[in-house]
Enzyme design. Structure first.
Site, PDB file in Angstrom:
ATOM      1  N   HIS A 201       0.839  -1.208   0.000  1.00 12.24           N
ATOM      2  CA  HIS A 201       0.000   0.000   0.000  1.00 12.24           C
ATOM      3  C   HIS A 201       0.872   1.254   0.000  1.00 12.24           C
ATOM      4  O   HIS A 201       0.653   2.174  -0.797  1.00 12.24           O
ATOM      5  CB  HIS A 201      -0.913  -0.024   1.221  1.00 12.24           C
ATOM      6  CG  HIS A 201      -1.834   1.157   1.312  1.00 12.24           C
ATOM      7  ND1 HIS A 201      -3.171   1.074   1.009  1.00 12.24           N
ATOM      8  CD2 HIS A 201      -1.615   2.452   1.683  1.00 12.24           C
ATOM      9  CE1 HIS A 201      -3.732   2.271   1.167  1.00 12.24           C
ATOM     10  NE2 HIS A 201      -2.803   3.117   1.589  1.00 12.24           N
ATOM     11  N   GLU A 202       1.854   1.285   0.890  1.00  9.02           N
ATOM     12  CA  GLU A 202       2.694   2.477   0.998  1.00  9.02           C
ATOM     13  C   GLU A 202       3.574   2.651  -0.236  1.00  9.02           C
ATOM     14  O   GLU A 202       3.801   3.777  -0.693  1.00  9.02           O
ATOM     15  CB  GLU A 202       3.547   2.414   2.271  1.00  9.02           C
ATOM     16  CG  GLU A 202       2.777   2.236   3.568  1.00  9.02           C
ATOM     17  CD  GLU A 202       1.683   3.263   3.772  1.00  9.02           C
ATOM     18  OE1 GLU A 202       1.793   4.371   3.213  1.00  9.02           O
ATOM     19  OE2 GLU A 202       0.713   2.955   4.471  1.00  9.02           O
TER      20      GLU A 202
ATOM     21  N   HIS B 122       1.817   4.326  -3.075  1.00  8.18           N
ATOM     22  CA  HIS B 122       1.701   5.783  -2.971  1.00  8.18           C
ATOM     23  C   HIS B 122       2.822   6.507  -3.711  1.00  8.18           C
ATOM     24  O   HIS B 122       2.675   7.695  -4.031  1.00  8.18           O
ATOM     25  CB  HIS B 122       1.711   6.204  -1.507  1.00  8.18           C
ATOM     26  CG  HIS B 122       0.375   6.133  -0.848  1.00  8.18           C
ATOM     27  ND1 HIS B 122      -0.758   6.669  -1.405  1.00  8.18           N
ATOM     28  CD2 HIS B 122      -0.012   5.591   0.338  1.00  8.18           C
ATOM     29  CE1 HIS B 122      -1.789   6.458  -0.599  1.00  8.18           C
ATOM     30  NE2 HIS B 122      -1.364   5.813   0.462  1.00  8.18           N
TER      31      HIS B 122
ATOM     32  N   GLU C 132      -5.632   7.521  -1.702  1.00 16.55           N
ATOM     33  CA  GLU C 132      -5.924   6.366  -0.856  1.00 16.55           C
ATOM     34  C   GLU C 132      -6.711   5.277  -1.573  1.00 16.55           C
ATOM     35  O   GLU C 132      -6.486   4.093  -1.355  1.00 16.55           O
ATOM     36  CB  GLU C 132      -6.660   6.825   0.406  1.00 16.55           C
ATOM     37  CG  GLU C 132      -5.872   7.778   1.268  1.00 16.55           C
ATOM     38  CD  GLU C 132      -4.532   7.222   1.731  1.00 16.55           C
ATOM     39  OE1 GLU C 132      -4.270   6.010   1.558  1.00 16.55           O
ATOM     40  OE2 GLU C 132      -3.732   8.013   2.255  1.00 16.55           O
TER      41      GLU C 132
END
Length: 907
Positions: free
Chosen positions: A563-564, A567, A586
């Protein structure tokens, strides 16, 4: 010119006061000193300014990307970056390392007069002490007039002592560039040579990035202007306003100014706390106000700028930042401090500046023995290694078709990226990805690299470098407190190469040349936060229990890392132009984390689909519960609707609901945004959708976007879906501008409820319900024989679903809960499983496991807020006492926003 007076926000809106349509900060030079004894950061920031032409610039004119700091696990304001060769990194350190210590200053920047600021007297008895504290001005502010131009910066919780114009004449003379400046800016230099020189610095091509950084550093150390150098300033709750008497326009305003200030211990941008080893540390908290309580800045995303920073910290500490290179500390003369230098060459929002100072240690790499290194105390080390990094040949890519090629092609841009050589020195650790078998099972690389030009402004861009295209795993390091190094090694450091390689397979070129990961203190407000070149991870995502729990025990850690990492593409190198459109960061990262994590696990297509559908059902249940218990205004992905992306004449605006305490704990931008992307993927096909992502990144990297930029390009690329009725206005109406749940999502959730993995869970739930019923006794007192039941082994996600379904049962016997705990070894599962287990314990008052609840609330503070409410609502004295005891244990370290919410419930 006063800031727009019609922007007084509602109590839960965050004001952005910077007048970015009048003047822009193009470069920051920060000089910061960390004082743990006083819990403040002192120093200065030098701003290099460029007035806007005409009525002001628009977001489309700006180069750079990102829209703030990205945080996962809670909803925050939504929100890049080149690698150097080995020889260049050493030279760059030398060049930038000329920043003076306290004992010397090349230009002798003297301490001028004593601090000349003052707090304004109260305007009447109605003015509170808190209001007075938030108002400060220089003695001479009142001599200025509304006819003087006002530079407005976003600022709060800072004590400003001086604002002065910087005299860059010595730097311009020393640089030897003035003749070029005069020829390029003759119209300006004849009036103001300093303005012409600074304009030339701002406009220097990216091929001269190193010289540009050195000249900015040189200018930042210059003296204040001799005559009228002290500028007039006023600070209120949300802004710092600066004037020069008699200067009526931004074109005549000073182009370089220095602001001297100190932060406050309770300032919202940084967090002073202790790590898990009980040692002091401080880090940027990723709060809704971003960095305005760390340094005065322009917060609106359109205010793109580069920066460089010098950070002085105690010699035993390690300084980690969002800078492009791993900082190498130097000694600060005869003091007990070290100086750390960092910088970026890509314009980005001021909110992406990230800082962490503490007694961290680097996690040691595992085998092979030839590359094994002992764990080291980096604070005492003179140098830091670049960290692991592996490379493999680039995949051959096939085209998506002429429709995408036409969309992506833009005006050719010359980018000075000659320094973008891939790091391949001895600091790279580990075997190749080919040897480890980490090439992807599913090849998403369906896009041609040829014929696609960068559309952003001029900066050193990795996307133009062939070496970056083939760099599947960028150099990376992991840091944390000593007590968590083993877990971080087995979990984070083991997974990082796989997750980075998988992300490259799915999305292409890594936007950033390196990555640090820091395991932050227990009071961190979410599960993770991504910034350029650095990720903060909560200890809650580390593998739980035994270190030999296998792949299943790494699921939460792996998916969070993915997820990170996602980004880097969505949220940082491509950012939302309007902070209210958090779903652009997000929702995309949540959607991509499943795809990247499946790649990292080397799942088959069927396994990927089954895992994805199970996660979709879990997220559907979470979103459905959230929307039932939240106000409709907070459920809208595009709250400004047709006004999204608009600002006032000056550039000032507000971020709707950014300060609403309920929004802090909501997941709607993650979940509803994720489901919108799943819906769109269902219309065009998942592989085609991911191929489109890669093309979209190629076109929009380094830029800020609105929802319609993504949607319009999608509709152009896949015209058949528009002919079938999927229009831009339909997406707005069904998904972005309306609260609640779209019809498609209701229908699809029914399908997810019947998939194989879910049916397996339902069968297990029936077994546990029958077991509980057999324990209820129905009045008979004879001892019962424990029934023999074979329970199926389940994944972490299946176990979360199982516990959620059991939470719907009115009664579960204590014996059943005891068997449940023993069967699944619940105390050694990941934090998501533990959370559901604690809910069951509280719901059924299972006192034997109250210790598990206390442990959870102490060690997983970001996830525990809901549990405090459950403990209090049961009106059980023992449970309420447990809640109060846990709050007392974490009161000093828990996130401030979370603490206020919990105190309201408990006290």
């Amino acid at each position: 010119m006063e800031p727009d007076e019609d922007l007084d926000p509602h109590t839960d809106d965050l004001p952005l006061r910077a007048n970015t349509n009048h003047i822009l900060v193009r470069h920051y030079v920060l000089d910061l000193t960390v004082h743990f004894d006083r819990q403040i950061i002192s120093g200065s920031v030098v701003l290099f300014l460029e007035p806007c032409s005409g009525s002001g610039t628009t977001a489309e004119d700006d180069a750079g990307a990102g829209a703030g700091t990205i945080e996962a696990g809670v909803s925050r304001g939504a929100f890049v970056c080149r690698s150097r060769g080995v020889d260049e990194a050493e030279d760059g350190t030398k060049g930038l390392g000329e920043t003076p210590t306290r004992k010397e200053n090349k230009f002798g920047a003297r301490e001028r007069d004593a601090p000349e600021s003052q707090a304004l007297p109260g305007s009447g008895s109605a003015q509170t002490a808190a209001e007075t504290e938030n108002i400060q001005s220089s003695h001479s502010w009142e001599i200025t007039s509304d006819g003087d131009f006002t530079l407005s910066l976003d600022c709060c919780d800072l004590d400003v002592t001086k604002v002065e114009e910087v005299d860059v004449t010595p730097a311009s003379a020393t640089s030897g560039l003035q003749p070029e400046v005069a020829s390029e800016w003759s119209g300006v230099s004849s009036v103001n040579p300093q303005a012409a020189f600074i304009q030339s610095l701002i406009s220097m091509p990216s091929s001269r990035w190193r010289q540009k950084q050195q000249l900015f550093s040189l200018c930042s150390r210059a003296l204040g202007a001799q005559d009228g150098g002290l500028l007039h300033f006023r600070r209120d709750r949300w802004s710092l306003q600066v004037r020069k008497k008699g200067v009526p326009s931004p074109q005549e305003f000073p182009r370089a100014l220095r602001i001297c200030y100190e932060t406050r211990p309770a300032g919202g941008s940084v967090r002073w706390t202790k790590d898990q080893d009980d040692r002091v540390c401080v880090y940027t908290a990723g709060s809704p106000i971003n960095n305005r309580a760390l340094f005065p800045c322009q917060e609106p995303p359109v205010a793109m700028s580069t920066w460089q920073a010098t950070v002085r910290a105690p010699s035993e500490c390690v300084v980690l930042t969002s800078g492009e290179e791993p900082a190498v500390p130097i000694e600060d003369g005869d003091t007990r401090s070290l100086i750390w230098h960092c910088y970026v060459t890509m314009p980005m929002p001021a909110s992406t500046f990230t800082l962490a100072v503490g007694h961290w240690r680097q996690v040691a790499a595992e085998n092979p023995p030839a590359l094994e290194r002992d764990e080291r105390d980096c604070g005492e080390a003179a140098k830091l290694c670049a960290g692991p990094g592996e490379w493999a040949p680039a995949d051959l890519m096939s085209g998506l078709g002429s429709s995408i090629s036409e969309v992506v092609k833009g005006p050719p841009l010359k980018t000075g990226s000659g320094h973008q050589t891939a790091r391949s020195d001895s600091a790279s650790r580990g075997s190749s990805l080919e040897d480890e078998g980490l090439f992807s099972v599913t090849d998403y690389s369906g896009m041609a690299d040829d014929g696609i030009s960068c559309s952003h402004g001029d900066y050193p861009c990795r996307f133009t470098e062939q070496s970056a295209r083939s760099q599947r795993v960028i150099p990376h390091r992991v840091f944390g407190p000593v007590g968590l190094l083993q877990k971080a090694q087995v979990g984070v450091l083991k997974l990082l190469p796989r997750c980075l390689a998988a992300a490259h397979t799915v999305l292409g070129v890594h936007p950033f040349p390196r990555l640090d990961v820091l395991i932050v203190p227990a009071g961190f407000s979410s599960l993770g936060m991504a910034s350029p070149h650095i990720i903060f991870l909560s200890q809650s995502v580390l593998c739980a229990g035994s270190l030999g729990s296998g792949e299943n025990g790494l699921s939460l850690c792996g998916s969070r890392i993915c997820h990170e990492i996602a980004h880097s593409w969505f949220g940082l190198v491509i950012g939302a132009r309007d902070w209210t459109e958090e779903w652009i960061s997000e929702g995309f990262a949540t959607y991509l984390e499943d795809i990247i994590w499946a790649q990292a696990q080397q799942l088959s297509l069927q396994e990927t689909a089954e895992q994805s559908d199970l996660k979709a059902l879990l997220r559907w249940r979470r979103l459905s519960d959230e929307l039932k218990n939240s106000e409709e205004a907070l459920q809208i992905l595009r709250p400004n609707m047709e006004n999204t992306g608009r600002a006032s004449e000056s550039g000032s605006s507000t971020v709707k609901h950014a300060l609403n305490p309920d929004k802090t704990f909501m997941q709607v931008h993650y979940l509803k945004g994720y489901f919108l992307l799943r819906f769109l993927a269902s219309q065009v096909g998942e592989k085609q959708f991911i191929d489109f992502f890669r093309v979209f990144v190629k076109k929009y990297h380094g830029q800020l976007i609105l929802s319609q930029d993504f949607l319009r390009m999608l509709l152009i690329t896949f015209p058949d879906i528009e002919r079938k009725g999927l229009t831009l206005s339909a997406v707005y109406a069904d998904w972005l501008d309306r609260p609640g749940i779209p019809k498609w999502l209701y229908e699809r959730s029914a399908v997810w409820s019947q998939t194989r993995l879910v049916e397996e869970v339902k069968a297990e739930v029936v077994k546990w319900i029958l077991l509980s019923q057999s324990h209820q006794g129905k009045g008979r007192k004879r001892k019962r024989t424990e029934p023999k039941v074979n329970y199926k082994e389940v994944t972490s996600e299946q176990l979360v679903m199982l516990l959620e379904l059991l939470l719907e049962e009115e009664e579960l016997s204590g014996a059943t809960l005891r068997a449940l705990q023993r069967t699944y070894n619940l105390q050694n599962q990941d934090a998501e499983v533990k959370h559901r287990w604690c809910e069951l314990v509280v719901r059924h008052a299972y006192t034997r496991a109250y210790g598990d609840v206390e442990t959870f609330l102490v060690h997983h503070q970001a996830m525990g807020v809901y549990l405090y409410g459950e403990l209090m609502v049961q009106e059980d004295p023992e449970q309420q006492a447990l809640a109060r005891r846990c709050l007392s244990l974490v009161r000093e370290e828990i996130d401030q926003s979370a603490r206020r919410v919990v105190e309201k419930m408990v006290l």
